[in-house]
Scaffold this motif. Structure first.
Motif, PDB file in Angstrom:
ATOM      1  N   UNK A 256      29.985  21.813  31.786  1.00  0.00           N
ATOM      2  CA  UNK A 256      31.044  22.422  32.603  1.00  0.00           C
ATOM      3  C   UNK A 256      30.893  22.082  34.079  1.00  0.00           C
ATOM      4  N   UNK A 257      32.012  22.145  34.777  1.00  0.00           N
ATOM      5  CA  UNK A 257      32.020  22.049  36.234  1.00  0.00           C
ATOM      6  C   UNK A 257      32.176  23.466  36.764  1.00  0.00           C
ATOM      7  N   UNK A 258      31.290  23.839  37.683  1.00  0.00           N
ATOM      8  CA  UNK A 258      31.307  25.163  38.278  1.00  0.00           C
ATOM      9  C   UNK A 258      31.691  25.063  39.744  1.00  0.00           C
ATOM     10  N   UNK A 259      32.118  26.194  40.303  1.00  0.00           N
ATOM     11  CA  UNK A 259      32.447  26.272  41.720  1.00  0.00           C
ATOM     12  C   UNK A 259      31.938  27.597  42.270  1.00  0.00           C
ATOM     13  N   UNK A 260      31.788  27.637  43.590  1.00  0.00           N
ATOM     14  CA  UNK A 260      31.396  28.862  44.275  1.00  0.00           C
ATOM     15  C   UNK A 260      32.654  29.486  44.868  1.00  0.00           C
TER      16      UNK A 260
ATOM     17  N   UNK B 192      40.075  37.283  33.523  1.00  0.00           N
ATOM     18  CA  UNK B 192      39.976  35.888  33.104  1.00  0.00           C
ATOM     19  C   UNK B 192      38.878  35.123  33.812  1.00  0.00           C
ATOM     20  N   UNK B 193      38.172  35.775  34.732  1.00  0.00           N
ATOM     21  CA  UNK B 193      37.064  35.134  35.442  1.00  0.00           C
ATOM     22  C   UNK B 193      35.759  35.738  34.938  1.00  0.00           C
ATOM     23  N   UNK B 194      34.911  34.869  34.383  1.00  0.00           N
ATOM     24  CA  UNK B 194      33.611  35.294  33.870  1.00  0.00           C
ATOM     25  C   UNK B 194      32.526  34.567  34.653  1.00  0.00           C
ATOM     26  N   UNK B 195      31.995  35.213  35.701  1.00  0.00           N
ATOM     27  CA  UNK B 195      30.979  34.555  36.515  1.00  0.00           C
ATOM     28  C   UNK B 195      29.682  34.346  35.743  1.00  0.00           C
ATOM     29  N   UNK B 196      29.003  33.251  36.050  1.00  0.00           N
ATOM     30  CA  UNK B 196      27.658  33.064  35.499  1.00  0.00           C
ATOM     31  C   UNK B 196      26.617  33.561  36.494  1.00  0.00           C
ATOM     32  N   UNK B 197      27.059  33.851  37.735  1.00  0.00           N
ATOM     33  CA  UNK B 197      26.181  34.424  38.742  1.00  0.00           C
ATOM     34  C   UNK B 197      27.030  35.203  39.726  1.00  0.00           C
ATOM     35  N   UNK B 198      26.470  36.341  40.170  1.00  0.00           N
ATOM     36  CA  UNK B 198      27.109  37.152  41.205  1.00  0.00           C
ATOM     37  C   UNK B 198      26.031  37.560  42.200  1.00  0.00           C
ATOM     38  N   UNK B 199      26.382  37.539  43.472  1.00  0.00           N
ATOM     39  CA  UNK B 199      25.459  37.997  44.498  1.00  0.00           C
ATOM     40  C   UNK B 199      26.249  38.691  45.588  1.00  0.00           C
TER      41      UNK B 199
ATOM     42  N   UNK C  88      31.050  39.630  51.384  1.00  0.00           N
ATOM     43  CA  UNK C  88      31.809  39.649  50.135  1.00  0.00           C
ATOM     44  C   UNK C  88      30.916  39.341  48.955  1.00  0.00           C
ATOM     45  N   UNK C  89      31.512  39.297  47.790  1.00  0.00           N
ATOM     46  CA  UNK C  89      30.800  39.006  46.555  1.00  0.00           C
ATOM     47  C   UNK C  89      30.914  37.519  46.253  1.00  0.00           C
ATOM     48  N   UNK C  90      29.767  36.834  46.197  1.00  0.00           N
ATOM     49  CA  UNK C  90      29.740  35.416  45.842  1.00  0.00           C
ATOM     50  C   UNK C  90      29.653  35.300  44.338  1.00  0.00           C
ATOM     51  N   UNK C  91      30.475  34.431  43.778  1.00  0.00           N
ATOM     52  CA  UNK C  91      30.490  34.184  42.341  1.00  0.00           C
ATOM     53  C   UNK C  91      30.338  32.696  42.080  1.00  0.00           C
ATOM     54  N   UNK C  92      29.625  32.353  41.027  1.00  0.00           N
ATOM     55  CA  UNK C  92      29.653  30.991  40.502  1.00  0.00           C
ATOM     56  C   UNK C  92      30.422  31.093  39.196  1.00  0.00           C
ATOM     57  N   UNK C  93      31.522  30.340  39.113  1.00  0.00           N
ATOM     58  CA  UNK C  93      32.423  30.428  37.963  1.00  0.00           C
ATOM     59  C   UNK C  93      32.834  29.029  37.507  1.00  0.00           C
ATOM     60  N   UNK C  94      33.250  28.900  36.255  1.00  0.00           N
ATOM     61  CA  UNK C  94      33.814  27.618  35.821  1.00  0.00           C
ATOM     62  C   UNK C  94      35.047  27.278  36.671  1.00  0.00           C
ATOM     63  N   UNK C  95      35.159  26.023  37.067  1.00  0.00           N
ATOM     64  CA  UNK C  95      36.263  25.602  37.935  1.00  0.00           C
ATOM     65  C   UNK C  95      37.620  25.920  37.323  1.00  0.00           C
ATOM     66  N   UNK C  96      37.758  25.742  36.022  1.00  0.00           N
ATOM     67  CA  UNK C  96      39.069  25.999  35.415  1.00  0.00           C
ATOM     68  C   UNK C  96      39.478  27.464  35.561  1.00  0.00           C
TER      69      UNK C  96
ATOM     70  N   UNK D  65      43.215  31.288  38.238  1.00  0.00           N
ATOM     71  CA  UNK D  65      43.459  32.556  38.928  1.00  0.00           C
ATOM     72  C   UNK D  65      43.713  32.364  40.423  1.00  0.00           C
ATOM     73  N   UNK D  66      43.873  31.117  40.846  1.00  0.00           N
ATOM     74  CA  UNK D  66      44.167  30.757  42.238  1.00  0.00           C
ATOM     75  C   UNK D  66      43.107  31.267  43.221  1.00  0.00           C
ATOM     76  N   UNK D  67      41.856  31.330  42.767  1.00  0.00           N
ATOM     77  CA  UNK D  67      40.763  31.698  43.673  1.00  0.00           C
ATOM     78  C   UNK D  67      40.385  30.467  44.505  1.00  0.00           C
TER      79      UNK D  67
END
Length: 133
Positions: free
Chosen positions: A20-24, A36-43, A48-56, A61-63
């Motif tokens: 997968x391709x991830x984004x911050x 519809x957003x399932x982060x693999x990391x949250x900090x 604010x809340x930083x998330x690493x999520x799949x790019x798709x 969700x227009x994040x």
């Protein structure tokens, strides 16, 4: 059992490249994570809340996002108290001018590297493990 010995960690790390391709992304304090957003990391940071999520998911969700990357899991159970493991890896990737955003979890370390340089980063890590004594 988790490992602390640096040479053992380096020679026994088995890098695994996630497909997968991830984004911050970051969302303002008090804002809910979009459906519809399932982060693999949250900090949580003050800003604010930083998330690493799949790019798709971010695109769907227009994040707004940054740093399209691939995740490399280091399959060695490194101790959270291990000294120098990620520093050695980051230094080697820095020599190749590859950015890395490491995340240490309970069982493994994970490296987020720029998507176009992921294969090169894998080759460096594999060579590093093979050369360790």
């Amino acid at each position: 059992m988790s490992e602390t010995n640096l040479s053992t960690l380096v020679k026994s790390m088995k890098p695994r490249l996630n497909a997968s391709v991830f984004v911050f992304v970051t969302i303002p304090p008090g804002t809910a994570i979009p459906g519809g957003v399932t982060p693999i990391m949250m900090f949580q940071e003050a800003e604010g809340l930083t998330l690493i999520v799949p790019r798709d998911q971010a695109e769907a969700t227009a994040l707004p996002f940054d740093f399209p990357c691939r995740m490399i899991r280091l399959d060695v159970h490194s101790s959270l108290e291990a000294v120098g493991f990620l520093a050695a890896i980051a230094a080697r990737l820095a020599e190749a001018r590859i950015a890395v955003n490491p995340v240490s979890a309970f069982h493994h370390d994970h490296l987020f590297v720029p998507e176009p340089r992921a294969d090169e980063a894998m080759a460096i890590l594999q060579a590093m493990a093979a050369a360790a004594t």
